[in-house]
Design an enzyme around this catalytic site. Structure first.
Site, mmCIF file in Angstrom:
data_model
loop_
_atom_site.group_PDB
_atom_site.id
_atom_site.type_symbol
_atom_site.label_atom_id
_atom_site.label_comp_id
_atom_site.label_asym_id
_atom_site.label_seq_id
_atom_site.Cartn_x
_atom_site.Cartn_y
_atom_site.Cartn_z
ATOM 1 N N TYR A 82 37.635 30.112 92.001
ATOM 2 C CA TYR A 82 37.148 31.087 91.025
ATOM 3 C C TYR A 82 36.290 32.149 91.704
ATOM 4 O O TYR A 82 35.170 31.880 92.137
ATOM 5 C CB TYR A 82 36.334 30.407 89.920
ATOM 6 C CG TYR A 82 37.087 29.400 89.080
ATOM 7 C CD1 TYR A 82 38.473 29.380 89.027
ATOM 8 C CD2 TYR A 82 36.391 28.454 88.322
ATOM 9 C CE1 TYR A 82 39.155 28.454 88.257
ATOM 10 C CE2 TYR A 82 37.068 27.529 87.537
ATOM 11 C CZ TYR A 82 38.446 27.524 87.516
ATOM 12 O OH TYR A 82 39.104 26.596 86.745
ATOM 13 N N GLN B 299 42.246 17.128 84.033
ATOM 14 C CA GLN B 299 41.887 18.393 83.384
ATOM 15 C C GLN B 299 43.164 19.191 83.131
ATOM 16 O O GLN B 299 43.713 19.792 84.052
ATOM 17 C CB GLN B 299 40.914 19.196 84.251
ATOM 18 C CG GLN B 299 40.461 20.470 83.551
ATOM 19 C CD GLN B 299 39.427 21.260 84.323
ATOM 20 O OE1 GLN B 299 39.432 22.486 84.307
ATOM 21 N NE2 GLN B 299 38.529 20.569 85.004
ATOM 22 N N ARG C 288 31.122 34.346 79.385
ATOM 23 C CA ARG C 288 30.653 35.370 80.316
ATOM 24 C C ARG C 288 29.301 35.928 79.876
ATOM 25 O O ARG C 288 28.619 36.584 80.640
ATOM 26 C CB ARG C 288 31.675 36.504 80.394
ATOM 27 C CG ARG C 288 33.052 36.027 80.794
ATOM 28 C CD ARG C 288 34.079 37.138 80.785
ATOM 29 N NE ARG C 288 33.819 38.111 81.826
ATOM 30 C CZ ARG C 288 34.669 39.091 82.128
ATOM 31 N NH1 ARG C 288 35.813 39.207 81.469
ATOM 32 N NH2 ARG C 288 34.376 39.953 83.085
#
Length: 324
Positions: free
Chosen positions: A61, A178, A286
């Site tokens: 990421y 996941q 965010r």
């Protein structure tokens, strides 16, 4: 907030975890566009203040940037949150990304993640993708060795199918899976959830809000204005023909959420958490106001009547797509 135990581990996760994909920032292949780091740190701290006790991130990421931001956000906190991160995706100086599960690569990755996160041990270390498939065994054996060395507490997998999990499970116990899971993406209902339940493998689902589609805040205009490096521009769910069916489906969900004085984002998360096999849902954020909204879904149990209604709407959407 409610907690659920992650499989056979001693990790008690809040039913909502903080997702750190988007805070990796822009400028890489799977970015969400530019991101203000100070706002990311504020969002993480807000999540922890509101009771969320675990953070999910990954080395890839932002090409390491997300892990660095998480490290900065938790620095100095007396009661550290549970930290989950991932390996198996690496990049070069030109930002070219490739999948790698070789022993030496994973050993180098864990050291880099520990350094960026500025922690001594990773609570949950996960193989991000089962690619290359022929290297799954080597990668998983290496992960198991990291547990023995004390660098990680538990190991899990992400985006694995049942046969791939069986191969890993024969080498060392899988703490968790996941997978993606939302009202629009339900593949794991076919056989994966039952396999995890039978083998006491925890399930932490990502994208329960389908990358923002199920929040009710997406319009054609907003999608058209996505930054050039927002990966959703190339996501089929955000393009025709699917976007028309998706926006119609979301509009049909509004009365269900309003009936309970809830938002669509809260409805989407509560829906994912309705399954007893699901330990926790990862809510990406965010901005602090986003996590302040979604965290409220953690204590909401969706009534069966609404679950049935959502199923009906989903079947109708599916039929329209098939009849096109």
């Amino acid at each position: 907030m409610r907690t659920r135990r992650l499989g056979k581990t001693d990790l008690e996760l809040t039913v909502i975890g903080f997702g750190s994909w988007a805070i990796g920032g822009g400028g890489w292949r799977h970015a969400w566009g530019p991101q203000d780091d100070s706002e990311s740190i504020t969002a993480i701290k807000k999540a922890l203040d509101l009771g969320i006790n675990w953070i999910d991130t990954a080395a890839i990421y932002g090409l390491g940037h997300s892990e660095e931001i998480v490290g900065k956000a938790i620095k100095g906190i007396s009661k550290k949150p549970i930290i989950a991160t991932k390996c198996g995706l690496v990049w070069d100086e030109m930002k070219n990304i490739s999948n790698r599960l070789k022993r030496e690569s994973i050993k180098a990755e864990v050291e880099a993640s520990l350094r960026r996160l500025d922690i001594g041990t990773i609570d949950l270390y996960q193989i991000h993708w089962p690619i290359p498939d022929e290297d799954i065994e080597e990668g998983w054996e290496t992960m198991a060795q990291l547990v023995k060395e004390g660098k990680v507490r538990y190991i899990g997998v992400s985006n694995f199918n049942v046969s791939q999990m069986k191969r890993a499970q024969s080498i060392y116990p899988i703490a968790s899976l996941q997978p993606p899971y939302s009202m629009l993406k339900r593949d794991i209902e076919e056989d994966i959830l039952s396999f995890c339940n039978q083998n006491s493998i925890g399930v932490v689902v990502y994208s329960p809000m389908q990358k923002g589609l199920l929040t009710g805040k997406m319009t054609r205009e907003r999608i058209a204005s996505f930054p050039a490096d927002d990966h959703r521009r190339n996501d089929p769910e955000f393009n025709e023909p699917l976007i028309s069916y998706n926006l119609e489906f979301v509009n049909q969900l509004i009365p269900i959420a309003k009936k309970h004085n809830k938002t669509l984002a809260q409805l989407a998360i509560a829906w994912a958490l309705r399954r007893p096999e699901v330990t926790s849902a990862i809510a990406g954020a965010r901005h602090p106001d986003q996590i302040a909204e979604t965290v409220l879904a953690g204590d909401w149990t969706l009534p069966q009547e609404d679950i049935d209604n959502i199923e009906k709407l989903f079947r109708e959407r599916k039929q329209k797509i098939m009849n096109k």
